[in-house]
Design a protein around this motif. Structure first.
Motif, PDB file in Angstrom:
ATOM      1  N   PHE A  23     -14.731  -0.501   2.218  1.00 49.47           N
ATOM      2  CA  PHE A  23     -13.653  -1.466   1.985  1.00 49.47           C
ATOM      3  C   PHE A  23     -12.431  -0.781   1.409  1.00 49.47           C
ATOM      4  CE2 PHE A  23     -11.316  -4.413  -0.770  1.00 49.47           C
ATOM      5  CZ  PHE A  23     -10.934  -5.354   0.181  1.00 49.47           C
ATOM      6  N   SER A  24     -12.605  -0.021   0.351  1.00 44.97           N
ATOM      7  CA  SER A  24     -11.453   0.580  -0.312  1.00 44.97           C
ATOM      8  C   SER A  24     -10.761   1.615   0.560  1.00 44.97           C
ATOM      9  CB  SER A  24     -11.893   1.229  -1.630  1.00 44.97           C
ATOM     10  OG  SER A  24     -12.360   0.251  -2.528  1.00 44.97           O
ATOM     11  N   TRP A  25     -11.554   2.496   1.206  1.00 46.11           N
ATOM     12  CA  TRP A  25     -10.957   3.555   2.004  1.00 46.11           C
ATOM     13  C   TRP A  25     -10.956   3.235   3.487  1.00 46.11           C
ATOM     14  CZ3 TRP A  25      -8.951   4.582  -2.045  1.00 46.11           C
ATOM     15  CH2 TRP A  25      -9.551   5.155  -3.183  1.00 46.11           C
ATOM     16  N   GLY A  26     -12.057   2.713   3.990  1.00 53.02           N
ATOM     17  CA  GLY A  26     -12.144   2.439   5.424  1.00 53.02           C
ATOM     18  C   GLY A  26     -11.113   1.436   5.903  1.00 53.02           C
ATOM     19  N   VAL A  27     -11.009   0.318   5.211  1.00 51.42           N
ATOM     20  CA  VAL A  27     -10.049  -0.717   5.610  1.00 51.42           C
ATOM     21  C   VAL A  27      -8.623  -0.203   5.454  1.00 51.42           C
ATOM     22  CG1 VAL A  27      -9.170  -3.024   5.093  1.00 51.42           C
ATOM     23  CG2 VAL A  27     -11.638  -2.599   5.089  1.00 51.42           C
ATOM     24  N   ALA A  28      -8.353   0.482   4.345  1.00 50.13           N
ATOM     25  CA  ALA A  28      -7.015   1.024   4.131  1.00 50.13           C
ATOM     26  C   ALA A  28      -6.654   2.043   5.218  1.00 50.13           C
ATOM     27  CB  ALA A  28      -6.915   1.656   2.753  1.00 50.13           C
ATOM     28  N   ASP A  29      -7.603   2.912   5.566  1.00 46.83           N
ATOM     29  CA  ASP A  29      -7.351   3.909   6.606  1.00 46.83           C
ATOM     30  C   ASP A  29      -7.173   3.262   7.970  1.00 46.83           C
ATOM     31  OD1 ASP A  29      -7.486   5.965   4.782  1.00 46.83           O
ATOM     32  OD2 ASP A  29      -9.594   6.408   5.151  1.00 46.83           O
ATOM     33  N   ALA A  30      -7.988   2.239   8.255  1.00 47.56           N
ATOM     34  CA  ALA A  30      -7.844   1.527   9.531  1.00 47.56           C
ATOM     35  C   ALA A  30      -6.485   0.853   9.623  1.00 47.56           C
ATOM     36  CB  ALA A  30      -8.966   0.504   9.698  1.00 47.56           C
ATOM     37  N   ALA A  31      -6.016   0.319   8.512  1.00 48.60           N
ATOM     38  CA  ALA A  31      -4.689  -0.303   8.496  1.00 48.60           C
ATOM     39  C   ALA A  31      -3.608   0.731   8.767  1.00 48.60           C
ATOM     40  CB  ALA A  31      -4.452  -0.985   7.144  1.00 48.60           C
ATOM     41  N   LEU A  32      -3.741   1.910   8.156  1.00 45.40           N
ATOM     42  CA  LEU A  32      -2.773   2.981   8.392  1.00 45.40           C
ATOM     43  C   LEU A  32      -2.787   3.412   9.858  1.00 45.40           C
ATOM     44  CD1 LEU A  32      -0.778   5.127   7.354  1.00 45.40           C
ATOM     45  CD2 LEU A  32      -2.760   6.562   6.797  1.00 45.40           C
ATOM     46  N   LEU A  33      -3.982   3.572  10.424  1.00 46.39           N
ATOM     47  CA  LEU A  33      -4.091   3.953  11.831  1.00 46.39           C
ATOM     48  C   LEU A  33      -3.467   2.883  12.724  1.00 46.39           C
ATOM     49  CD1 LEU A  33      -5.252   5.778  14.081  1.00 46.39           C
ATOM     50  CD2 LEU A  33      -7.387   4.475  13.895  1.00 46.39           C
ATOM     51  N   PHE A  34      -3.761   1.624  12.441  1.00 53.21           N
ATOM     52  CA  PHE A  34      -3.207   0.518  13.226  1.00 53.21           C
ATOM     53  C   PHE A  34      -1.684   0.540  13.201  1.00 53.21           C
ATOM     54  CE2 PHE A  34      -1.403  -3.749  13.205  1.00 53.21           C
ATOM     55  CZ  PHE A  34      -1.900  -4.285  14.392  1.00 53.21           C
ATOM     56  N   VAL A  35      -1.132   0.740  12.028  1.00 54.41           N
ATOM     57  CA  VAL A  35       0.324   0.764  11.894  1.00 54.41           C
ATOM     58  C   VAL A  35       0.921   1.919  12.689  1.00 54.41           C
ATOM     59  CG1 VAL A  35       2.213   1.159  10.258  1.00 54.41           C
ATOM     60  CG2 VAL A  35       0.373  -0.435   9.682  1.00 54.41           C
ATOM     61  N   CYS A  36       0.335   3.097  12.571  1.00 57.40           N
ATOM     62  CA  CYS A  36       0.894   4.282  13.226  1.00 57.40           C
ATOM     63  C   CYS A  36       0.838   4.182  14.742  1.00 57.40           C
ATOM     64  CB  CYS A  36       0.162   5.532  12.748  1.00 57.40           C
ATOM     65  SG  CYS A  36       0.488   5.957  11.016  1.00 57.40           S
ATOM     66  N   VAL A  37      -0.332   3.827  15.285  1.00 54.69           N
ATOM     67  CA  VAL A  37      -0.438   3.773  16.749  1.00 54.69           C
ATOM     68  C   VAL A  37       0.357   2.602  17.320  1.00 54.69           C
ATOM     69  CG1 VAL A  37      -2.652   4.979  16.796  1.00 54.69           C
ATOM     70  CG2 VAL A  37      -2.619   2.468  16.693  1.00 54.69           C
ATOM     71  N   SER A  38       0.487   1.519  16.564  1.00 54.35           N
ATOM     72  CA  SER A  38       1.288   0.383  17.034  1.00 54.35           C
ATOM     73  C   SER A  38       2.763   0.761  17.101  1.00 54.35           C
ATOM     74  CB  SER A  38       1.095  -0.832  16.114  1.00 54.35           C
ATOM     75  OG  SER A  38      -0.242  -1.299  16.149  1.00 54.35           O
ATOM     76  N   ILE A  39       3.240   1.462  16.079  1.00 55.69           N
ATOM     77  CA  ILE A  39       4.630   1.915  16.083  1.00 55.69           C
ATOM     78  C   ILE A  39       4.862   2.885  17.237  1.00 55.69           C
ATOM     79  CG2 ILE A  39       6.318   3.305  14.832  1.00 55.69           C
ATOM     80  CD1 ILE A  39       5.234   2.113  12.239  1.00 55.69           C
ATOM     81  N   GLU A  40       3.924   3.824  17.425  1.00 56.62           N
ATOM     82  CA  GLU A  40       4.101   4.798  18.499  1.00 56.62           C
ATOM     83  C   GLU A  40       4.061   4.134  19.868  1.00 56.62           C
ATOM     84  OE1 GLU A  40       2.448   9.149  20.017  1.00 56.62           O
ATOM     85  OE2 GLU A  40       1.612   8.218  18.210  1.00 56.62           O
ATOM     86  N   LYS A  41       3.215   3.161  20.032  1.00 54.17           N
ATOM     87  CA  LYS A  41       3.103   2.468  21.309  1.00 54.17           C
ATOM     88  C   LYS A  41       4.396   1.751  21.678  1.00 54.17           C
ATOM     89  CE  LYS A  41       0.404  -1.164  23.615  1.00 54.17           C
ATOM     90  NZ  LYS A  41      -0.690  -2.166  23.437  1.00 54.17           N
ATOM     91  N   GLN A  42       5.038   1.145  20.679  1.00 55.65           N
ATOM     92  CA  GLN A  42       6.205   0.317  20.955  1.00 55.65           C
ATOM     93  C   GLN A  42       7.530   1.053  20.791  1.00 55.65           C
ATOM     94  OE1 GLN A  42       6.013  -3.714  19.298  1.00 55.65           O
ATOM     95  NE2 GLN A  42       3.852  -3.419  18.845  1.00 55.65           N
ATOM     96  N   LEU A  43       7.590   2.001  19.857  1.00 55.43           N
ATOM     97  CA  LEU A  43       8.855   2.655  19.545  1.00 55.43           C
ATOM     98  C   LEU A  43       8.833   4.157  19.754  1.00 55.43           C
ATOM     99  CD1 LEU A  43       9.700   0.743  16.235  1.00 55.43           C
ATOM    100  CD2 LEU A  43      10.527   0.225  18.541  1.00 55.43           C
ATOM    101  N   GLY A  44       7.646   4.731  19.937  1.00 53.75           N
ATOM    102  CA  GLY A  44       7.538   6.185  19.997  1.00 53.75           C
ATOM    103  C   GLY A  44       7.268   6.761  18.615  1.00 53.75           C
ATOM    104  N   TRP A  45       7.100   8.056  18.565  1.00 55.61           N
ATOM    105  CA  TRP A  45       6.748   8.728  17.302  1.00 55.61           C
ATOM    106  C   TRP A  45       7.515  10.053  17.217  1.00 55.61           C
ATOM    107  CZ3 TRP A  45       3.990   6.555  13.486  1.00 55.61           C
ATOM    108  CH2 TRP A  45       3.581   7.371  12.423  1.00 55.61           C
ATOM    109  N   PRO A  46       8.030  10.391  16.048  1.00 50.95           N
ATOM    110  CA  PRO A  46       8.776  11.655  15.915  1.00 50.95           C
ATOM    111  C   PRO A  46       7.910  12.849  16.299  1.00 50.95           C
ATOM    112  CG  PRO A  46       9.063  10.278  13.973  1.00 50.95           C
ATOM    113  CD  PRO A  46       7.979   9.635  14.781  1.00 50.95           C
TER     114      PRO A  46
END
Length: 377
Positions: free
Chosen positions: A266-289
């Motif tokens: 919960f503390s690390w897994g959920v937080a890490d999954a949220a970070l992954l979700f945010v990063c790949v969602s941004i890259e999918k829609q806007l690209g990534w540096p």
């Protein structure tokens, strides 16, 4: 910024993970950068023991949240398998070959190196002793009680992570005949069932106690993120909300001194999954540096993971021998440890891992030709 990679413009396959990502016709730079974060957290987490030794036991552990790096690797692992297998016809044998070749050779090499150290200079390995079955089953990725610690940890201690990955590969590969959604569902169901069974009967089986650890839920979270990645485009407010929720959960874990154990999912897994979700969602829609240096570090992250305990022990001996620790202090020593782990890891990647992966991939291609239909997401 587009992340599509055409057949003519594909980069050289100089990373085992890029072999998989290039197969689907699209690389995700954010994954490379997240691997750097994960490996760095793990290294920093393990510097605590070395700093404790340098301070003769005075140092109090203060980087428990570094364990989140391991959970991030698990979450990324769950995402990668769904991402690279989506809309792709594959055989169980070819799938397992690619995945085990990814982790086994370098792990076997450093496990053997540790055996050499044990035979030549056993005084340097205070928490390890020779045990034939422990060594053999470690090479086979099968959990076995550590002869000194008494818990299921392999000969090369970080290999417990790879034992989980090996089981996950077997489970996921056995369900390749299912559609992506059904595969995610049934793999998740099995892993969740193991966690429940461990809570009920874990004391009756050391294998159930190992495979039913809550860290297995990180794979589930990573697969769900991948499924959402293919299923929908998230609104900006959803991405922001997920980021804030994940950050809040991570901060709460830090404040409550969560390190490992049942709370980590919960503390690390959920937080890490949220970070992954945010990063790949941004890259999918806007690209990534694009950052070539970080991508190269991401390529070397597995080499860093496998070798870093050797590096930390070596640096500790140097700091003690040259009496540099008092001048560096705890923060300075951490920087030196982290820099050394990445420097040596990148050298190992360039000199051993990358050439080995290229050789094994060339051997596989003639056998796999015509058996795999590769499609982009």
């Amino acid at each position: 910024m587009s992340t599509d990679v055409s057949a003519k413009s594909r980069p050289a396959i100089d990373s085992p993970e890029r072999i998989e990502l290039v197969h689907v016709g699209r690389t995700l730079q954010s994954l490379q950068h997240l691997r750097v974060v994960a490996a760095s957290f793990i290294v920093l987490y393990h510097t605590e023991l070395q700093i404790t030794r340098l301070t003769d036991g005075i140092h109090q552990h203060s980087l428990g949240f570094g364990a989140a790096g391991t959970d991030l690797f698990f979450v990324i692992g769950g995402f990668i398998l769904v991402y690279t297998s989506h809309n792709r016809k594959d055989t169980f044998g070819a799938f397992l070959y690619r995945r085990f070749v990814r982790i086994a050779p370098l792990y076997w090499l450093f496990t053997s190196l540790m055996l050499v150290v044990l035979l030549i200079a056993p005084s340097h390995l205070l928490t390890t002793k020779g045990d034939f079955w422990h060594f053999l089953l470690s090479l086979a990725f099968i959990p076995y009680p550590h002869p000194v610690l008494g818990i299921d940890r392999p000969f090369l201690f970080p290999g417990w992570v790879l034992n989980h990955f090996a089981f996950f590969y077997l489970l996921f590969g056995s369900l390749l005949f299912l559609s992506t959604g059904k595969r995610v569902f049934w793999v998740s169901a099995v892993l969740c069932a193991l966690v429940v069974l461990r809570a009920l009967f874990g004391d009756k089986s050391h294998l159930l106690n190992f495979y039913g650890a809550t860290v297995a839920l990180d794979f589930v979270l990573g697969m769900i993120v991948a499924w959402l990645f293919f299923a929908r485009n998230e609104a900006p407010w959803v991405i922001v909300a997920v980021f804030l929720a994940g950050a809040s959960i991570f901060v709460a874990g830090v404040l409550h001194n969560v390190s490992e154990g049942a709370e980590r999912a919960f503390s690390w897994g959920v937080a890490d999954a949220a970070l992954l979700f945010v990063c790949v969602s941004i890259e999918k829609q806007l690209g990534w540096p694009e950052c070539r240096f970080l991508s190269k570090l991401g390529d070397a992250s597995y080499s860093v993971f496998v070798s870093h305990l050797f590096t930390l022990a070596l640096v500790t001996s140097i700091l003690r021998g040259l009496r540099l620790f008092p001048a560096l202090g705890v923060s300075g020593a951490r920087i030196v440890f982290l820099g050394a782990a990445w420097a040596l890891g990148m050298m190992i990647y360039a000199a051993i891992e990358r050439p080995l992966m290229r050789y094994l991939d060339r051997r596989r291609r003639p056998r796999a030709k015509g058996l795999i239909v590769e499609k982009g997401p």
